[in-house]
Scaffold this motif. Structure first.
Motif, PDB file in Angstrom:
ATOM      1  N   ILE A   1     100.808  33.868 102.044  1.00 54.32           N
ATOM      2  CA  ILE A   1     101.886  32.900 102.248  1.00 54.32           C
ATOM      3  C   ILE A   1     103.172  33.464 101.652  1.00 54.32           C
ATOM      4  N   ASP A   2     104.239  33.475 102.448  1.00 53.91           N
ATOM      5  CA  ASP A   2     105.505  34.017 101.973  1.00 53.91           C
ATOM      6  C   ASP A   2     106.656  33.037 102.224  1.00 53.91           C
TER       7      ASP A   2
ATOM      8  N   ARG B   1      98.328  33.967 107.846  1.00 51.93           N
ATOM      9  CA  ARG B   1      99.522  34.677 107.382  1.00 51.93           C
ATOM     10  C   ARG B   1     100.747  33.861 107.769  1.00 51.93           C
ATOM     11  N   ILE B   2     101.553  33.491 106.772  1.00 48.52           N
ATOM     12  CA  ILE B   2     102.807  32.769 106.997  1.00 48.52           C
ATOM     13  C   ILE B   2     103.928  33.659 106.480  1.00 48.52           C
ATOM     14  N   ALA B   3     104.830  34.087 107.360  1.00 49.48           N
ATOM     15  CA  ALA B   3     105.914  34.997 106.978  1.00 49.48           C
ATOM     16  C   ALA B   3     107.075  34.242 106.340  1.00 49.48           C
TER      17      ALA B   3
ATOM     18  N   TYR C   1     100.979  17.895 101.626  1.00 47.62           N
ATOM     19  CA  TYR C   1      99.554  17.531 101.600  1.00 47.62           C
ATOM     20  C   TYR C   1      99.041  17.163 102.993  1.00 47.62           C
ATOM     21  N   LEU C   2      99.910  17.092 103.994  1.00 52.01           N
ATOM     22  CA  LEU C   2      99.501  16.858 105.382  1.00 52.01           C
ATOM     23  C   LEU C   2      99.339  18.167 106.147  1.00 52.01           C
ATOM     24  N   ILE C   3      99.427  19.298 105.452  1.00 53.13           N
ATOM     25  CA  ILE C   3      99.341  20.619 106.077  1.00 53.13           C
ATOM     26  C   ILE C   3      98.051  21.297 105.634  1.00 53.13           C
ATOM     27  N   SER C   4      97.300  21.848 106.600  1.00 53.64           N
ATOM     28  CA  SER C   4      96.082  22.586 106.257  1.00 53.64           C
ATOM     29  C   SER C   4      96.082  23.941 106.953  1.00 53.64           C
ATOM     30  N   LEU C   5      95.679  24.948 106.187  1.00 55.17           N
ATOM     31  CA  LEU C   5      95.629  26.328 106.665  1.00 55.17           C
ATOM     32  C   LEU C   5      94.201  26.832 106.565  1.00 55.17           C
ATOM     33  N   GLY C   6      93.727  27.478 107.620  1.00 52.39           N
ATOM     34  CA  GLY C   6      92.382  28.047 107.623  1.00 52.39           C
ATOM     35  C   GLY C   6      92.309  29.337 106.826  1.00 52.39           C
ATOM     36  N   ASP C   7      91.195  30.034 106.924  1.00 56.38           N
ATOM     37  CA  ASP C   7      90.990  31.308 106.236  1.00 56.38           C
ATOM     38  C   ASP C   7      91.866  32.396 106.866  1.00 56.38           C
ATOM     39  N   GLY C   8      92.374  33.294 106.033  1.00 54.17           N
ATOM     40  CA  GLY C   8      93.082  34.476 106.515  1.00 54.17           C
ATOM     41  C   GLY C   8      94.391  34.205 107.234  1.00 54.17           C
TER      42      GLY C   8
ATOM     43  N   THR D   1      95.297  33.123 111.845  1.00 54.25           N
ATOM     44  CA  THR D   1      96.502  32.931 112.647  1.00 54.25           C
ATOM     45  C   THR D   1      97.693  33.454 111.860  1.00 54.25           C
ATOM     46  N   SER D   2      98.665  34.005 112.588  1.00 50.65           N
ATOM     47  CA  SER D   2      99.863  34.567 111.976  1.00 50.65           C
ATOM     48  C   SER D   2     101.093  33.811 112.467  1.00 50.65           C
ATOM     49  N   ILE D   3     101.877  33.307 111.517  1.00 49.29           N
ATOM     50  CA  ILE D   3     103.123  32.595 111.815  1.00 49.29           C
ATOM     51  C   ILE D   3     104.270  33.510 111.407  1.00 49.29           C
TER      52      ILE D   3
END
Length: 182
Positions: free
Chosen positions: A34-35, A53-55, A44-51, A90-92
């Motif tokens: 996470i960057d 990448r947030i740029a 707290y309404l946001i969920s991220l799976g395994d692996g 997933t990559s954002i």
């Protein structure tokens, strides 16, 4: 009291984006990178799976567009929220805007600067404003693999030397965009 507010802001500024996301309540899987610290007012309404990448400078919005309606209709309690879910691996890209209620599937790529207003199925690549489908992740992987430069893990000096020694055809080249001249 003001001093505590200032100290809290300094503490948040000193946190890494990963630490900040966890601190504010973003649900996060294993091995995320996470960057950004732009998770809005309801992280707290946001969920991220395994692996995942947030740029840098990607932003998440769990609500929006209601302030003017509240004022116009004199309805101070009007509110609408949407959870955001990002699937595994997933990559954002940088400067993306992820809007309320969006679910992005597993193994997706969201191109930098995209505005995601609709949910995205597994294995898709999207880009643009608004984000549109541009391809499948597995096909993109095959193209990258076929042209792999094998420089990951080199020292900066060795990588520079290696890349500058390669012939021009080893690098990717984008097609010229279609332009209709008058």
């Amino acid at each position: 009291m003001k001093i505590f507010s200032i100290l809290r802001k300094i503490r948040y500024m000193m946190m890494s984006p990963m630490q900040y996301a966890r601190h504010v309540g973003v649900k996060m899987g294993k091995g995320c990178s996470i960057d950004t610290k732009n998770f809005g007012t309801e992280p707290y309404l946001i969920s991220l799976g395994d692996g995942v990448r947030i740029a840098r400078f990607a932003s998440f919005y769990t609500h929006g567009g209601i302030v003017s309606l509240r004022k116009y209709y004199n309805d101070p309690n009007l509110e609408q929220m949407g959870k955001i879910s990002i699937g595994d691996y997933t990559s954002i890209g940088a400067h993306c805007l992820i809007m309320p209620g969006v679910s992005i599937g597993k193994l997706c790529i969201v191109g930098g600067g995209s505005v995601v207003t609709k949910s995205i199925p597994d294995g898709c690549m999207v880009a643009g404003n608004p984000a549109k489908f541009i391809g499948f992740t597995d096909e993109f992987y095959k193209r990258v693999k076929a042209n792999n430069l094998n420089c990951k893990g080199m020292t900066e000096k060795k990588k520079k030397e290696y890349l500058l020694s390669l012939p021009e055809e080893r690098f990717i080249h984008k097609k010229m965009m279609d332009v209709k001249l008058k």
